[in-house]
Design an enzyme around this catalytic site. Structure first.
Site, PDB file in Angstrom:
ATOM      1  CE1 TYR A 136      -3.462  -2.583   0.833  1.00  0.00           C
ATOM      2  CE2 TYR A 136      -4.658  -0.476   1.043  1.00  0.00           C
ATOM      3  CZ  TYR A 136      -4.752  -1.894   0.788  1.00  0.00           C
ATOM      4  OH  TYR A 136      -5.856  -2.855   0.701  1.00  0.00           O
ATOM      5  CE  LYS A 186       1.904 -17.609  -2.416  1.00  0.00           C
ATOM      6  NZ  LYS A 186       0.920 -18.542  -2.537  1.00  0.00           N
ATOM      7  CG  ASP A 218      -2.028 -20.089  -1.326  1.00  0.00           C
ATOM      8  OD1 ASP A 218      -1.577 -20.226  -0.245  1.00  0.00           O
ATOM      9  OD2 ASP A 218      -1.579 -20.666  -2.258  1.00  0.00           O
ATOM     10  CG  ASP A 246     -13.979  -7.022   1.346  1.00  0.00           C
ATOM     11  OD1 ASP A 246     -13.912  -6.005   2.680  1.00  0.00           O
ATOM     12  OD2 ASP A 246     -14.383  -6.485   0.438  1.00  0.00           O
TER      13      ASP A 246
HETATM   14  C1  LIG Z   1     -10.399   2.155   0.197  1.00  0.00           C
HETATM   15  C2  LIG Z   1      -9.453   1.334   0.505  1.00  0.00           C
HETATM   16  C3  LIG Z   1      -8.252   2.081   0.477  1.00  0.00           C
HETATM   17  C4  LIG Z   1      -9.514   0.445   1.917  1.00  0.00           C
HETATM   18  C5  LIG Z   1      -8.171  -0.443   1.993  1.00  0.00           C
HETATM   19  O1  LIG Z   1      -7.754  -0.982   1.142  1.00  0.00           O
HETATM   20  O2  LIG Z   1      -7.721  -0.581   3.015  1.00  0.00           O
HETATM   21  C6  LIG Z   1     -10.528  -0.539   2.009  1.00  0.00           C
HETATM   22  O3  LIG Z   1     -10.688  -1.299   1.030  1.00  0.00           O
HETATM   23  C7  LIG Z   1     -10.589  -0.936   3.532  1.00  0.00           C
HETATM   24  O4  LIG Z   1     -10.725  -2.158   3.451  1.00  0.00           O
HETATM   25  O5  LIG Z   1     -10.604  -0.023   4.276  1.00  0.00           O
HETATM   26 MG   LIG Z   2     -11.211  -3.147   1.958  1.00  0.00          MG
END
Ligand SMILES: CC(C)[C@H](C(=O)O)[C@@H](O)C(=O)O
Ligand SMILES: [Mg+2]
Ligand SMILES: NC(=O)c1ccc[n+]([C@@H]2O[C@H](COP(=O)([O-])OP(=O)(O)OC[C@H]3O[C@@H](n4cnc5c(N)ncnc54)[C@H](O)[C@@H]3O)[C@@H](O)[C@H]2O)c1
Length: 350
Positions: A136, A186, A218, A246
């Protein structure tokens, strides 16, 4: 009097933040609130997604409630002006390195989970995501190769101090829970992950009471749907944690249910609290968003930044009661609106 910064942002951000605010108002805990512009809303108003006044407000606050950022009309702006830079900037500027993303199935949501009920009901895990490093925040850019091809690049790296502080946070979190820590990396391919694994193992020497395991990412993605009940605390890097959280959300019913806390080592009680979801442009402005993740983020804020575990428990119990009564937004298979879900939580608080 504690100051809460409210940064509602874009899309469904303001819709879910309004419900969280109603819950806070009902609890009447005597906070000061100050709102700030962030994300696409801030870009359109001021030309920058994280204006200096908003950053100053966040630094001054005792805790930050953050809705979501993201606006399709900004997707072709240069990267530094895009709404997402606001949340990345806050995480970095405030040294919010430890992101707690708990996932637990609320009774009654078995049918909303993407997993079989008996698999889903065993879920009670915490993803601890490193938030200040990894791919990031490395050097990134676009260049042209010798043969004239366009090439994008993003450097992935972690130094040992960054890994050690999140590893310690992971062991400490496991100690407060069921004593199990699974480090996800990984290391079979990435040097970044090899260092990660080495440092986690070194740190483990100070935590003989914690059962440490390692898993490749994975396999972790697969295990999360095969047998998620095996996990207590998962500690992982920024990118893997983003993706796995997620995925974990759908294991417990919806991305609209997962709250998060981002904790700082700059000022130990400072935290930013936000749902794990984004601005959901596909449903924004329609009153369809599930506000539970945002409301549960308030509970995390009261617990972690404001030392108020009792009202935090009350909020979680009220969400559970509302769900238990069958109140469901569309993401959970129901027809209730954002406001009606908020009403149900408020009624259960009373
Ligand atoms: C919007 C984006 C920068 C963010 C991330 O990748 O951290 C989001 O997906 C999260 O999970 O907070
Ligand atoms: Mg996210
Ligand atoms: N921390 C953040 O602010 C954050 C997090 C993730 C994505 N984003 C941004 O949000 C924008 C949209 O991204 P995306 O579509 O990939 O992810 P998203 O999380 O916004 O939405 C993904 C899907 O989940 C649904 N969803 C999300 N939250 C919901 C809720 N509370 N209730 C019901 N349904 C919900 C959406 O309708 C959509 O179908 C992008 O600009 C992205 O960068 C911001």
């Amino acid at each position: 009097m504690a100051l809460i910064a409210i940064l509602a942002g874009d899309g469904i951000g303001p819709e879910v933040t309004a419900e969280a605010r109603r819950v806070l108002d009902a609890l009447d805990l005597g906070f000061d609130f100050e709102e700030g512009l962030v994300g696409g809303a801030a870009y359109h108003a001021t030309g920058h997604p994280l204006p200096p006044e908003t950053l100053a407000l966040a630094k001054r606050a005792d805790a930050i409630l953050f809705g979501a950022v993201g606006d399709p009309s900004c997707d072709s702006l240069e990267r530094s002006l895009r709404p997402e830079q606001a949340i990345l900037g806050l995480r970095k500027e405030l040294s919010l390195f430890a992101n707690l993303r708990p996932a637990k199935l609320f009774p009654g949501l078995e049918d909303a989970s993407a997993l079989r009920p008996e698999v889903a009901s065993a879920i009670d895990l915490l993803i601890l995501r490193e938030l200040n490093g990894d791919v990031y925040f490395g050097e990134k850019g676009m260049r042209t190769t010798a043969s004239g091809l366009r090439e994008g690049y993003d450097i992935m790296s972690y130094n040992e101090a960054e890994v050690r502080r999140i590893a310690i946070a992971g062991f400490e979190a496991a100690r407060r829970r069921r004593g199990k820590l699974c480090s996800v990396d990984k290391a079979n391919v990435l040097e970044t992950s090899q260092l990660w694994r080495d440092v986690v193992i070194e740190t483990a020497a100070q935590y003989p009471d914690i059962a440490l395991t390692h898993m490749y990412v994975d396999n972790a993605a697969m295990q999360l749907v095969r047998n998620p009940g095996q996990f207590d605390v998962i500690v992982t890097g920024n990118l893997f944690g983003d993706i796995l959280s997620d995925q974990a959300s759908m294991c417990v019913g919806s991305i609209g249910m997962l709250a998060s806390a981002s904790l700082s080592d700059w000022r130990s009680t400072l935290g930013l609290y936000e749902p794990i979801h984004g601005s959901a442009p596909d449903i924004a402005g329609q009153g369809k968003a599930n506000p539970c993740a945002m409301i549960l983020s308030v509970a995390m804020m009261l617990r972690h930044s404001l030392d108020m575990p009792a009202p935090a428990d009350r909020i979680e119990a009220a969400v559970s009661a509302a769900i238990g009564k069958g109140v469901r937004t569309a993401d959970l298979g129901g027809t209730h609106s954002t406001r009606e879900m908020g009403d149900a939580v408020l009624a259960a608080l009373a």
